[in-house]
Write an enzyme that holds these catalytic residues in place. Structure first.
Site, PDB file in Angstrom:
ATOM      1  N   SER A   1       0.407  -1.753  -2.331  1.00 43.70           N
ATOM      2  CA  SER A   1       0.114  -1.996  -1.026  1.00 43.70           C
ATOM      3  C   SER A   1      -0.080  -3.226  -0.225  1.00 43.70           C
ATOM      4  CB  SER A   1      -0.513  -0.714  -0.287  1.00 43.70           C
ATOM      5  OG  SER A   1       0.156   0.513  -0.770  1.00 43.70           O
TER       6      SER A   1
ATOM      7  N   LYS B   1       2.355  -4.640   1.976  1.00 46.85           N
ATOM      8  CA  LYS B   1       2.717  -4.181   3.292  1.00 46.85           C
ATOM      9  C   LYS B   1       2.692  -5.020   4.392  1.00 46.85           C
ATOM     10  CE  LYS B   1       2.178   0.641   1.615  1.00 46.85           C
ATOM     11  NZ  LYS B   1       1.102   1.736   1.782  1.00 46.85           N
TER      12      LYS B   1
ATOM     13  N   TYR C   1      11.273  -0.788  -1.738  1.00 48.27           N
ATOM     14  CA  TYR C   1       9.867  -0.779  -1.660  1.00 48.27           C
ATOM     15  C   TYR C   1       9.313  -0.619  -3.109  1.00 48.27           C
ATOM     16  CZ  TYR C   1       5.572   1.552  -0.719  1.00 48.27           C
ATOM     17  OH  TYR C   1       4.230   2.059  -0.816  1.00 48.27           O
TER      18      TYR C   1
ATOM     19  N   TYR D   1      -6.420   2.598   5.311  1.00 45.38           N
ATOM     20  CA  TYR D   1      -6.079   3.792   5.349  1.00 45.38           C
ATOM     21  C   TYR D   1      -7.266   4.509   6.249  1.00 45.38           C
ATOM     22  CZ  TYR D   1      -2.844   2.231   1.634  1.00 45.38           C
ATOM     23  OH  TYR D   1      -1.917   1.757   0.875  1.00 45.38           O
TER      24      TYR D   1
ATOM     25  N   VAL E   1      -3.117   0.390  -4.426  1.00 51.11           N
ATOM     26  CA  VAL E   1      -3.766   0.877  -5.476  1.00 51.11           C
ATOM     27  C   VAL E   1      -3.761   0.626  -6.907  1.00 51.11           C
ATOM     28  CG1 VAL E   1      -1.319   2.260  -6.277  1.00 51.11           C
ATOM     29  CG2 VAL E   1      -3.323   3.789  -6.026  1.00 51.11           C
TER      30      VAL E   1
HETATM   31  N1  GLU Z   1       3.548   1.847  -4.731  1.00 53.99           N
HETATM   32  C1  GLU Z   1       2.250   2.713  -4.371  1.00 53.99           C
HETATM   33  C2  GLU Z   1       3.067   4.143  -3.411  1.00 53.99           C
HETATM   34  O1  GLU Z   1       3.891   3.850  -2.730  1.00 53.99           O
HETATM   35  C3  GLU Z   1       1.280   1.687  -3.405  1.00 53.99           C
HETATM   36  C4  GLU Z   1       0.466   2.693  -2.864  1.00 53.99           C
HETATM   37  C5  GLU Z   1      -1.015   1.932  -2.435  1.00 53.99           C
HETATM   38  O2  GLU Z   1      -0.934   0.749  -3.081  1.00 53.99           O
HETATM   39  O3  GLU Z   1      -1.889   2.216  -1.764  1.00 53.99           O
HETATM   40  O4  GLU Z   1       2.453   4.902  -3.990  1.00 53.99           O
END
Ligand code: GLU
Length: 419
Positions: free
Chosen positions: A62, A65, A187, A239, A257
Site C-alpha cells: 500500500s 498508493k 493494482y 488507516y 501490509v
Molecule cells: N495489496 C494489499 C491489499 O490490497 C495492500 C494492503 C496494505 O498494504 O495495507 O490488500
C-alpha cells in the site's frame, strides 16, 4: 559513520528485539517473510541517503498508493481526482467497504477501495500502458528502474477476492468505469513492486522536496501534486490509526501490509522503514516504534510550534535625513506583519531606508504586504530606498546594492518629496 546513520543504527539496535505483531497471511506469499528483517533509511532533500539494517528488497504494497495518487493528480488535476475519490479519513481498516451511499465514491485514496479507483484513473489507454506508466512513475520516485515480484503478484491475484469485491461494488454503483479485472490486476501488480528502504526514503523525500527526486534531480510530479499527496497521507495514510499517528509522530505517512512505512517532513527528509510483523491494523510494529523515535530525534513534528525565530527588525536608526530599518532572516507573514507596525508609525516627510542585505528569503505573502505598505507610504510622502539585490518580488522603493548609495540618495530627495 556520520551522526545521522548513528541515530538510525541506535534505533535499529534498540528495536531489533521487539517481538510484537505477526506476519500478514491473507496474501499467502507474505506469510513466508522473515520476521527478523528490519531496515531503516532516511533521505535528505539534498540527495544523501542514510541507512541501517536490512538493505534488501520487499514488496511495496500500500505504500504504492500515495505515489499512484501523485501520478493521477499530475495527469488529471485535483478537481478531476476528487470528483471520483473523496479525501475524508474513513476511520476504518484498509480493506473496508468505505463507499459513499448511492454514488459508490470511495472515502479516500489510501484505503484499498480508493486506491483501486485511483489506479483506474491513470490514463492507459489499456491496462498494459496503465501499468507501464505506474511502474515508470514509481521508478522515477525511487530514482532507479523497479521491477515486479511475480510470486507475490500471483499470490495476491489468486486470493484477492475482497479487493475484487470492492471493485465490483464500485463498478455496480457507477463509481468505477474501467473493467474490474483489469483494474484489480493492475493494482495487484502495483502492490507487488519491489523496493528497498533506501528506495522508500528517496520516494518520500521526493514528496518532501516538492516533487523533485533529490538524488536524480528529476521532477516527477508538480509541487502542488506533491503537497496534496502529503496532505492526504497526513489525514488518511495510516488507516484507522491516522489520528493517533499524527498525534504521536506528527508526519504524513503511509503503511503497507508487507511491513513497510514511509514518512515525510516537507522540505526536510523522507523516511523508509521495513519490518514484516504487523499489528491488527496491518501496520509494522517496529516501524511505528522506529518512526516515533526518529520524529523525536529529528525534532520535526509537523504541527509542533517551531519556536520563535530571531526578530526580523535587527536595528533601527532615526538619524537625519532618513529612518533606517535593518531587517534579517526570512520574511514570512509574521515577520512582515511585525514590520508593518514600524512602517505605519513612520514620521511623514522623512525618507526610509529598508536594508534587506541580511534577509535570507522574501516569501510572496511578505512581498505583497510590504509592497502595498511602501505604496501607501509613498502616497503619504515617504520615499523609500531598498538595499540588497532586486529580485523583482518587492517593489515600491528604489533599489540600491549598497547602503551608502541608498543613504546618499535619501539626501537628494527633498523633504517629503519624491525623486
Ligand atoms: N495489496 C494489499 C491489499 O490490497 C495492500 C494492503 C496494505 O498494504 O495495507 O490488500
Amino acid at each position: 559513520v556520520d551522526p545521522i546513520s548513528r541515530i538510525l543504527e541506535t534505533v535499529h539496535r534498540e528495536l531489533a528485539g521487539e517481538r510484537g505483531g505477526a506476519l500478514a497471511d491473507y496474501i499467502p506469499e507474505l506469510a513466508g517473510a522473515d520476521p527478523d528483517r528490519f531496515g531503516l533509511a532516511v533521505a535528505g532533500v539534498h540527495g544523501t541517503v542514510y541507512r541501517a539494517g536490512d538493505a534488501g528488497e520487499f514488496t511495496i504494497q500500500s505504500v504504492s498508493k500515495p505515489f499512484v495518487l501523485g501520478l493521477a493528480l499530475a495527469e488529471l488535476g485535483l478537481e478531476a481526482v476528487l470528483a471520483r475519490v473523496s479525501a475524508e479519513p474513513s476511520g476504518e481498516p484498509f480493506n473496508a467497504v468505505s463507499l459513499e451511499p448511492g454514488t459508490g465514491r470511495p472515502a479516500n485514496p489510501m484505503i484499498n477501495a480508493g486506491a483501486l479507483l485511483t489506479t483506474s484513473l491513470v490514463p492507459g489507454p489499456g491496462p498494459a500502458e496503465r501499468f507501464a506508466r505506474i511502474l515508470a512513475a514509481l521508478s522515477a520516485f525511487a530514482g532507479r528502474p523497479l521491477t515486479v515480484d511475480e510470486a507475490t503478484y500471483a499470490s495476491e491475484h489468486a486470493t484477492g477476492d475482497r479487493n475484487r469485491a470492492l471493485a465490483h461494488l464500485m463498478r455496480a454503483a457507477g463509481a468505477l468505469t474501467e473493467p474490474v479485472d483489469e483494474v484489480v490486476d493492475t493494482y495487484f501488480r502495483q502492490c507487488a513492486v519491489l523496493v528497498t528502504v533506501a528506495d522508500l526514503a528517496t520516494m518520500a523525500a521526493t514528496l518532501a522536496n516538492g516533487g523533485v527526486n533529490p538524488r536524480t534531480g528529476t521532477r516527477v510530479v508538480g509541487e502542488r501534486a506533491a503537497g496534496h499527496v502529503l496532505t492526504v497521507m497526513a489525514t488518511c495514510g495510516m488507516y484507522d490509526y491516522s489520528g493517533e499517528w499524527l498525534l504521536r509522530v506528527g508526519l504524513p505517512a503511509k503503511s503497507g501490509v508487507s511491513g513497510c512505512v514511509i514518512a515525510a517532513s516537507p522540505a526536510q527528509f523522507g523516511i523508509g522503514i521495513f519490518s514484516p510483523p504487523v499489528d491488527e491494523r496491518g501496520t509494522s510494529v517496529r516501524a511505528v516504534l522506529a518512526a516515533r523515535r526518529l520524529s523525536e530525534a529529528f525534532d520535526l513534528d509537523l504541527v509542533r510550534h517551531p519556536g520563535l525565530s530571531a526578530p526580523v527588525l535587527r536595528r533601527r536608526e532615526d538619524t537625519v535625513p532618513a529612518t533606517v530599518l535593518d531587517l534579517q532572516g526570512e520574511l514570512d507573514f509574521a515577520a512582515a506583519e511585525s514590520v508593518l507596525a514600524d512602517l505605519l508609525a513612520l514620521p511623514a516627510a522623512r525618507p526610509l531606508v529598508l536594508d534587506l542585505t541580511a534577509v535570507s528569503r522574501i516569501r510572496p505573502v511578505a512581498a505583497g504586504l510590504l509592497t502595498a505598505t511602501l505604496a501607501d507610504l509613498a502616497r503619504a510622502g515617504v520615499s523609500t530606498a531598498l538595499v540588497g539585490s532586486d529580485t523583482g518580488v518587492l517593489t515600491g522603493g528604489r533599489w540600491f546594492p549598497r547602503r551608502a548609495d541608498a543613504l546618499a540618495w535619501t539626501t537628494t530627495t527633498t523633504n517629503g518629496g519624491r525623486t
